[in-house]
Write a protein that holds these residues in place. Structure first.
Motif, PDB file in Angstrom:
ATOM      1  N   VAL A  40     -43.813  -0.299  35.978  1.00  0.00           N
ATOM      2  CA  VAL A  40     -42.424  -0.693  35.578  1.00  0.00           C
ATOM      3  C   VAL A  40     -42.960  -1.466  34.186  1.00  0.00           C
ATOM      4  N   ARG A  41     -41.562  -1.482  33.505  1.00  0.00           N
ATOM      5  CA  ARG A  41     -41.578  -2.353  32.161  1.00  0.00           C
ATOM      6  C   ARG A  41     -40.394  -3.253  32.864  1.00  0.00           C
ATOM      7  N   ILE A  42     -40.997  -4.556  32.776  1.00  0.00           N
ATOM      8  CA  ILE A  42     -40.239  -5.723  33.251  1.00  0.00           C
ATOM      9  C   ILE A  42     -39.908  -6.738  32.445  1.00  0.00           C
ATOM     10  N   ILE A  43     -38.649  -7.348  32.456  1.00  0.00           N
ATOM     11  CA  ILE A  43     -38.326  -8.247  31.644  1.00  0.00           C
ATOM     12  C   ILE A  43     -37.679  -9.534  32.245  1.00  0.00           C
ATOM     13  N   ASP A  44     -38.238 -10.762  31.732  1.00  0.00           N
ATOM     14  CA  ASP A  44     -38.023 -12.290  32.755  1.00  0.00           C
ATOM     15  C   ASP A  44     -37.199 -12.986  31.610  1.00  0.00           C
ATOM     16  N   PHE A  45     -35.582 -13.237  32.213  1.00  0.00           N
ATOM     17  CA  PHE A  45     -34.904 -14.000  31.704  1.00  0.00           C
ATOM     18  C   PHE A  45     -34.976 -15.291  31.972  1.00  0.00           C
ATOM     19  N   GLY A  46     -35.364 -16.298  30.892  1.00  0.00           N
ATOM     20  CA  GLY A  46     -35.562 -17.478  31.135  1.00  0.00           C
ATOM     21  C   GLY A  46     -36.832 -17.905  31.704  1.00  0.00           C
ATOM     22  N   CYS A  47     -37.893 -16.988  31.195  1.00  0.00           N
ATOM     23  CA  CYS A  47     -39.283 -17.016  31.580  1.00  0.00           C
ATOM     24  C   CYS A  47     -40.093 -18.163  31.777  1.00  0.00           C
ATOM     25  N   GLY A  63     -50.527  -0.380  34.361  1.00  0.00           N
ATOM     26  CA  GLY A  63     -49.540   0.065  33.194  1.00  0.00           C
ATOM     27  C   GLY A  63     -48.239  -0.516  33.259  1.00  0.00           C
ATOM     28  N   SER A  64     -47.786  -1.500  34.203  1.00  0.00           N
ATOM     29  CA  SER A  64     -46.676  -2.270  34.056  1.00  0.00           C
ATOM     30  C   SER A  64     -46.981  -3.304  32.935  1.00  0.00           C
ATOM     31  N   THR A  65     -45.618  -3.594  32.248  1.00  0.00           N
ATOM     32  CA  THR A  65     -45.527  -4.439  31.191  1.00  0.00           C
ATOM     33  C   THR A  65     -44.733  -5.609  31.471  1.00  0.00           C
ATOM     34  N   TYR A  66     -45.037  -6.710  30.926  1.00  0.00           N
ATOM     35  CA  TYR A  66     -44.163  -7.984  31.230  1.00  0.00           C
ATOM     36  C   TYR A  66     -43.739  -8.408  29.739  1.00  0.00           C
ATOM     37  N   VAL A 110     -35.865  -9.574  35.858  1.00  0.00           N
ATOM     38  CA  VAL A 110     -35.656 -10.788  36.749  1.00  0.00           C
ATOM     39  C   VAL A 110     -35.409 -11.992  36.266  1.00  0.00           C
ATOM     40  N   CYS A 111     -34.932 -13.045  37.066  1.00  0.00           N
ATOM     41  CA  CYS A 111     -34.822 -14.122  36.542  1.00  0.00           C
ATOM     42  C   CYS A 111     -35.461 -15.308  37.783  1.00  0.00           C
TER      43      CYS A 111
END
Ligand SMILES: C[S@@+](CC[C@H](N)C(=O)[O-])C[C@H]1O[C@@H](n2cnc3c(N)ncnc32)[C@H](O)[C@@H]1O
Length: 292
Positions: A40-47, A63-66, A110-111
């Motif tokens: 999965v391509r994952i994005i973290d708001f306010g990481c 293969g997942s990205t952050y 995610v957050c």
């Protein structure tokens, strides 16, 4: 942004996150509950410094990205350093999320302990939803302060000698009404997500119950005491007059402020390494699927 508040909180963040979850629980959620079995391509708001990245990425398929986004320059620099040799692809974006727009190219957004710090959580949730592809998943780990405050037990004391729940409940409610920032946002997220059109919504509670045990000389027990202190439990309330004025500015009466001051002064004396304490942070973990 040299004096940006969160840039000076790296120690607080790195010492307190682990109080919320056992690693096996995060593993269980990712693999058995959310069934994330392909990259999965994952994005973290306010990481922040990338806490969720450190915990989730090792559990995700190869293969997942952050991608992490935060307004703190020092936090982003720290995160870049932390992940520089990571065996997965990362990207860190410095910026104010209020001013940013994101392409709908992520599988998971995610957050963690972020939405409580924005004055417009529903608008930010909309931004989070908008950065997902069809069938993408939103996951919010957010606090529910009043249930957290109800979940301290200090041996030898009535809970009401330690935490004034009724007073705090009203204080948090007034703060949220005044500023839009809501420390109880976690418990509201299933409703907000449904109102924003998200499907298959589920909410869980964090699993960890921390046990400070003076009979244990383990390293973890020492770390627990330090982390609870770092998180503010048993902190010295400081000078009485300014403490009470601050509470009055948040809508408390003088008598309420005085009572809270006495209670926090007492707690700062009563909480030490030699007491038994149990504490469950009671974070709320809300997830759902976005259909386009
Ligand atoms: C309590 S910290 C949590 C950080 C991280 N998620 C964690 O749990 O360790 C809140 C974070 O939200 C970030 N934040 C708050 N408002 C923001 C905004 N408008 N744009 C970008 N980041 C923001 C802060 O810089 C801070 O790092």
């Amino acid at each position: 942004m040299d004096d940006y508040y969160w840039d000076n909180k790296i120690e607080y963040l790195s010492k307190t996150r682990w109080l919320n979850y056992n690693d096996d629980y995060l593993n269980f959620l990712l693999r058995s509950v959310w069934n994330i079995s392909s990259p999965v391509r994952i994005i973290d708001f306010g990481c922040g410094y990338g806490y969720l990245g450190t915990k989730l990425m090792p559990l995700l398929p190869e293969g997942s990205t952050y991608t992490g986004v935060d307004a703190g320059r020092k936090l982003i620099d720290y995160a870049q350093e932390t992940f520089q040799n990571a065996p997965f692809q990362t990207e860190f974006i410095l910026g104010d999320i209020q001013e940013m727009d994101f392409d709908p190219k992520y599988d998971v957004v995610v957050c963690h302990a972020f939405l409580l710090h924005v004055e417009n959580p529903k608008e930010i949730l909309r931004k989070m939803i908008n950065c997902l592809v069809d069938q993408g998943r939103i996951i919010c780990f957010e606090p529910h302060w009043i249930s957290s405050m109800a979940s301290y037990y200090l041996d030898g004391h009535y809970p009401s000698d330690v935490v004034q729940l009724g007073f705090l409940q009203e204080l948090f409610e007034r703060d949220a009404q005044r500023s839009g920032k809501d420390g109880n946002v976690g418990i509201k997220l299933p409703i907000y997500l449904s109102q924003l059109g998200v499907r298959q919504i589920e909410c869980r509670v964090s699993d960890r119950v921390n046990f400070l045990n003076p009979k244990s000389d383990s390293e973890e027990n020492g770390a627990l005491y330090n982390s609870l202190k770092e998180g503010g439990f048993g902190a010295d309330p400081g000078e009485e007059e300014s403490f009470i004025t601050n509470l009055q500015n948040r809508g408390a009466s003088f008598e309420e402020g005085q009572k809270e001051y006495r209670l926090e002064s007492f707690l700062s004396q009563a909480f030490n390494k030699d007491v038994f304490l149990t504490y469950a942070p009671n974070m709320k973990i809300t997830t759902g699927i976005v259909e386009r």
